[in-house]
Design a protein around this motif. Structure first.
Motif, short mmCIF file in Angstrom:
data_model
loop_
_atom_site.label_atom_id
_atom_site.label_comp_id
_atom_site.label_asym_id
_atom_site.label_seq_id
_atom_site.Cartn_x
_atom_site.Cartn_y
_atom_site.Cartn_z
N VAL A 84 44.82 65.86 44.29
CA VAL A 84 44.26 64.28 44.47
C VAL A 84 44.89 63.67 42.99
N ILE A 85 44.42 61.82 43.58
CA ILE A 85 45.07 61.14 43.17
C ILE A 85 43.73 60.53 42.19
N GLY A 103 42.14 69.01 37.17
CA GLY A 103 43.51 69.16 38.22
C GLY A 103 43.73 68.74 38.97
N ALA A 104 44.17 67.03 38.68
CA ALA A 104 44.70 65.91 38.97
C ALA A 104 45.86 65.78 39.06
N GLU A 105 46.31 65.82 40.35
CA GLU A 105 48.05 65.17 40.60
C GLU A 105 48.55 64.06 40.06
N ALA A 106 47.48 62.74 39.81
CA ALA A 106 48.21 61.42 39.45
C ALA A 106 46.85 60.97 38.94
N TYR A 107 47.49 59.94 37.95
CA TYR A 107 46.29 59.12 36.97
C TYR A 107 46.87 58.09 37.51
N LEU A 108 45.91 57.19 37.96
CA LEU A 108 47.32 56.09 38.43
C LEU A 108 45.86 54.56 36.99
N THR A 109 46.53 53.98 36.38
CA THR A 109 44.98 52.51 36.36
C THR A 109 44.88 51.73 36.96
N PRO A 111 43.84 47.80 36.74
CA PRO A 111 44.56 47.53 38.83
C PRO A 111 46.09 47.71 38.85
N TYR A 112 46.24 48.94 39.39
CA TYR A 112 47.64 49.84 39.56
C TYR A 112 48.03 48.49 40.81
N ASP A 113 49.37 48.72 40.96
CA ASP A 113 50.10 48.25 41.40
C ASP A 113 50.44 49.04 42.99
N ASN A 114 50.14 48.09 44.32
CA ASN A 114 50.66 48.89 45.13
C ASN A 114 51.20 49.67 45.57
N GLU A 115 52.83 49.55 45.10
CA GLU A 115 53.77 50.13 45.56
C GLU A 115 53.67 51.85 44.42
N ARG A 116 53.14 51.05 43.09
CA ARG A 116 52.97 52.27 42.94
C ARG A 116 52.30 53.83 43.46
N LEU A 117 50.99 53.01 44.05
CA LEU A 117 50.36 54.00 44.42
C LEU A 117 51.09 54.45 45.60
N SER A 164 53.81 60.15 35.35
CA SER A 164 53.19 59.24 36.90
C SER A 164 52.70 58.45 35.90
N THR A 165 51.67 58.28 34.55
CA THR A 165 51.23 57.78 33.96
C THR A 165 52.46 57.02 33.43
N TYR A 166 54.12 57.63 32.54
CA TYR A 166 54.21 56.88 31.93
C TYR A 166 55.25 56.17 32.93
N GLY A 167 55.12 56.41 33.89
CA GLY A 167 55.66 55.71 35.56
C GLY A 167 54.79 54.21 35.59
N ASN A 168 53.45 54.16 35.44
CA ASN A 168 52.27 53.56 35.31
C ASN A 168 52.26 52.56 34.42
N ALA A 169 53.14 53.15 32.89
CA ALA A 169 53.08 52.18 31.77
C ALA A 169 54.07 51.74 31.78
#
Ligand code: C2E
Ligand code: CA
Ligand code: CA
Length: 767
Positions: A84-85, A103-109, A111-117, A164-169
């Motif tokens: 689950v993202i 229990g989520a696997e990823a967490y994106l804030t 507005p997300y970046d399409n590539e990131r997602l 993932s959060t860091y990557g997003n960050a």
């Protein structure tokens, strides 16, 4: 397009239809199958209906939110391996923890970046599904903002979540960085713009400054001084170099100065008055004097203009140094003045006098009133000039001018024509004071003695009067008539007032003509010396002679001395004529003597004027020297009255004459009033008894008494006595019987020409 994606299906749970559609297109475009549910409940339903490989869910949703849905999926053993993202706008670490615990696997804030997602999607799809070891691990205690949270997820999951959060960050950071870069470039653009704007501002300022500089240059280049004053203390706020330069001040010296400091103490009040006046009018002008740095005074022309600057009233002043101009004007005025004024007395000269008379004539014509012109001279002033010199006579003229100016009528004028010895006074008054009153005033003004170097000189006035319109009809003729009357008045030799008349004018014109004639006669050698023998009354022999002057006119014949000697004295020709007579007599004598004739002493007549300076001594010496005639053959005669004009000087000169070896005779004795005491002091050799006594000795007792007394007295003083005008035998007998030594007269001989006298000497005539 990715491989094997056809079998992979992804469930999107998103309540915002737009966001759901955007996400669906992204997923589909990458080859995945896609289902969409609009909330958590619907999502669980879809999950059960059609098991997806991955769930991407929004967190904030109605009915059942993303966390709750995630928890339900992870708590179902059938579906718990489906990754689950979570997508959320929330970025609080607490949210991440909640996501982990759900229990989520990823967490994106968002507005997300399409590539990131897509990167997360691929990572989660390729990962081997592992047994959740949450139960095996102790929950992790996390403290965030003083609150304690426990994280149930496995270490790996937490790590993954952090990555993932860091990557997003990090991505967010990149975004931020880009944003920052954008901002930076924007800033740069802005700065460039600002710089450009600044540049244009600088340019504008420069232009403004240039304008100011131009103004300042103009200000400085102005040929006149310019200064701006404050109106309280009148200090110079602004000024150009000319303003301080023309007064010799440095800029620094001028800066603290008030304009009032530049005025003389006596002028300050007046200057302040001008300045206050300048505050009341837009423009004013005035003149004042400023004290220059070197203490010199400058004439300043000041023009003011009231100005307002920043709400302050100021006075703009333009200073023009008029000193040079004024000086030039003054010189011009002086030149003009000199050309129209007499040099000695500074009285108006002929041009102004004629103007004034012409002017007066116009007025007189309108009012039928008269104009009086008076020509005023002092008797004896000529004689004074001859003896004391021109400085004395000039000083007397100046003094006389002052006195006459003081008494002149209001509408009158006192003037002196250059080179004329007398002064005119014109009375053009509308209401002329009676002429007698004016004459009395002139008489009083002139009879007060004049002081010359301590000597009090007394004069009597001679006045010629002409009246318009009676005596003359124009200015020039009026002057001439007054002048003619003056000549007439002077003839008397005493205080005299003569009124002009047409006949008088003729008379004076004749006189002037005669003067010219005499001058040319003298120049042309028409003067001649005649000789009248002096006879020894005992022997009858010629003992001497008197040289008497004649004017031999080619038309009129022989003119006697009484017709030209007084004129020669008046016009100042007598000195030259006497010089000529002396030299002529000496030469003649020497010539006769050289030709073997027994010559006798011959006397020459001198005049009073010649006993006022030493010139006569030189003249006598020259005559003797040039002719080389022994001095004993020359005698001089001077009248008793001439001798008495300045007895001291006469005595001095007579002694010098005697030192030359020349005999001295007193002429016309008995007519003057000389006292014997004086005669004693003069070195006299001969006494000539005046003709009037000699001719009376046969007629009246008075003459007999005086003549015999003179002879007795002269004998006492050891003078040689000569009787003049012996015409008849009776006179000769009387003189002989009274022991008068010599006689001169028609009884013996008339004055005769040189050649005739020469014959008398040659013939040794005896009377
Ligand atoms: P004076 O010096 O008294 O000269 C004598 C005058 O008496 C002369 O007049 C002479 O001609 C005149 N006289 C001589 N004997 C008789 C006489 O018997 N009867 C009458 N009635 N007269 C007689 P003259 O030559 O006409 O000169 C007149 C005056 O002119 C002189 O008077 C003298 O004062 C002056 N004078 C003449 N020649 C000169 C001169 O060369 N220089 C100067 N300064 N004066 C001169
Ligand atoms: Ca004489
Ligand atoms: Ca005489």
């Amino acid at each position: 397009m990715e491989k094997d994606t056809n079998q992979i299906s992804i469930l999107i749970v998103e309540d915002s239809p737009i966001q759901a559609e955007l996400l669906r297109r992204l997923i589909v475009s990458h080859g995945y199958l896609c289902q969409v549910a609009t909330d958590g409940e619907a999502g669980l339903m879809k999950l059960k209906e059609n098991r997806p490989h991955l769930v991407i869910s929004d967190i904030q949703m109605p009915v059942l939110d993303g966390y709750q849905m995630c928890e339900r999926i992870k708590s179902d053993p059938q579906f718990k391996n489906i990754p689950v993202i979570l997508l959320t706008a929330l970025s609080d670490p607490v949210d991440v923890i909640r996501g982990l615990n759900a229990g989520a696997e990823a967490y994106l804030t968002k507005p997300y970046d399409n590539e990131r997602l897509l990167v997360e999607v691929r990572r989660l799809l390729s990962a081997t599904p592992k047994e959740d070891k949450v139960t095996e691990n102790k929950p992790l205690d996390v403290e965030i903002n003083d609150a304690h949270y426990s994280v149930n997820a496995s270490r790996e999951k937490i790590l993954q979540m952090l990555v993932s959060t860091y990557g997003n960050a990090a991505h967010q950071n990149q975004l931020l960085q880009k944003l920052e870069e954008d901002l930076h470039s924007l800033n740069q653009q802005l700065e460039t713009k600002v710089a450009q704007r600044t540049a244009s501002l600088v340019e504008e300022e420069k232009r403004a400054r240039n304008a100011e500089n131009r103004y300042k240059t103009l200000f400085d280049l102005m040929p006149e001084g310019v200064g701006i004053l404050d109106t309280q203390e009148w200090k110079f706020i602004e000024f150009n170099d000319v303003a301080c330069g023309q007064l010799g001040y440095l800029r620094s010296e001028f800066e603290k100065r008030s304009i009032l400091d530049l005025a003389l103490d006596n002028d300050k009040a007046k200057l302040l008055e001008h300045l206050n006046q300048a505050l009341r009018y837009p423009q004013t002008s005035f003149t004042t004097q400023f004290l220059a740095q070197d203490q010199g005074l400058l004439d300043m022309d000041v023009r003011t203009r009231l100005i307002e600057l920043d709400g302050q009233r100021l006075l703009n002043c333009i200073f023009r140094d008029m000193t040079a101009i004024n000086r030039a004007k003054k010189i011009e005025w002086e030149l003009e003045h000199k050309s129209t004024h007499d040099l000695i007395t500074d009285l108006p000269s002929k041009t102004l006098l004629l103007d004034a008379i012409t002017q007066s004539i116009h007025i007189a014509d309108r009012n039928s009133s008269p104009i009086t012109v008076l020509a005023i001279d002092l008797n004896r002033l000529n004689t004074i000039t001859a003896s004391l010199g021109h400085p004395a006579s000039d000083a007397i003229q100046v003094e006389l001018a002052q006195r006459l100016r003081a008494i002149k009528p209001k509408a009158g004028m006192v003037a002196r024509i250059h080179n004329q010895d007398f002064i005119y006074l014109v009375d053009g008054s509308l209401d002329p004071s009676p002429i007698t009153e004016l004459l009395t005033r002139i008489s009083r003004a002139t009879s007060t003695p004049f002081n010359w170097n301590g000597a009090m000189l007394e004069f009597e006035p001679c006045i010629g009067v002409s009246v318009y319109p009676k005596d003359a009809q124009d200015a020039n003729s009026l002057l001439e008539s007054a002048e003619a009357a003056l000549f007439k008045a002077k003839e008397s030799g005493r205080k005299a007032i003569v009124l002009a008349s047409p006949e008088l004018k003729n008379e004076v014109e004749n006189l002037i003509r005669k003067e010219n004639e005499l001058r040319s006669a003298f120049a042309n050698g028409q003067l001649e010396m005649f000789y009248q023998p002096r006879v020894d009354l005992i022997t009858g022999k010629i003992s001497g002679a008197e040289a008497l002057m004649r004017w031999r006119d080619p038309i009129k014949g022989i003119i006697p001395p009484k017709d030209f000697i007084p004129l020669a004295e008046e016009i100042g020709l007598i000195r030259s004529m006497t010089e000529w007579a002396l030299s002529e007599v000496c030469k003649q004598q020497k010539k006769w003597s050289d030709s073997g004739i027994d010559i006798v002493p011959i006397s020459v007549n001198l005049v009073a004027e010649q006993f006022q300076d030493d010139q006569i001594i030189k003249t006598l010496k020259t005559s003797l020297d040039e002719s080389r005639l022994p001095a004993k053959f020359l005698e001089v005669e001077l009248t008793e009255s001439a001798a008495m004009q300045d007895p001291k000087k006469t005595a001095q000169l007579l002694n010098q004459i005697r030192d030359l070896g020349i005999l001295i005779a007193i002429d016309d004795f008995g007519t003057g009033y000389s006292s014997l005491a004086y005669l004693e002091k003069f070195p006299i050799d001969i006494l000539k008894i005046d003709i009037s006594f000699v001719q009376g000795v046969t007629k009246d007792l008075h003459s007999i008494a005086i003549t015999s007394a003179i002879i007795a007295m002269a004998k006492e003083l050891k003078f040689l006595i000569v009787a003049e005008g012996v015409e008849i035998e009776g006179q000769r007998e009387f003189l002989s019987s009274h022991h008068c030594e010599e006689g001169q007269g028609y009884l013996f001989s008339q004055p005769v020409p040189a050649d005739t006298f020469k014959q008398l000497l040659i013939n040794k005539v005896s009377y």
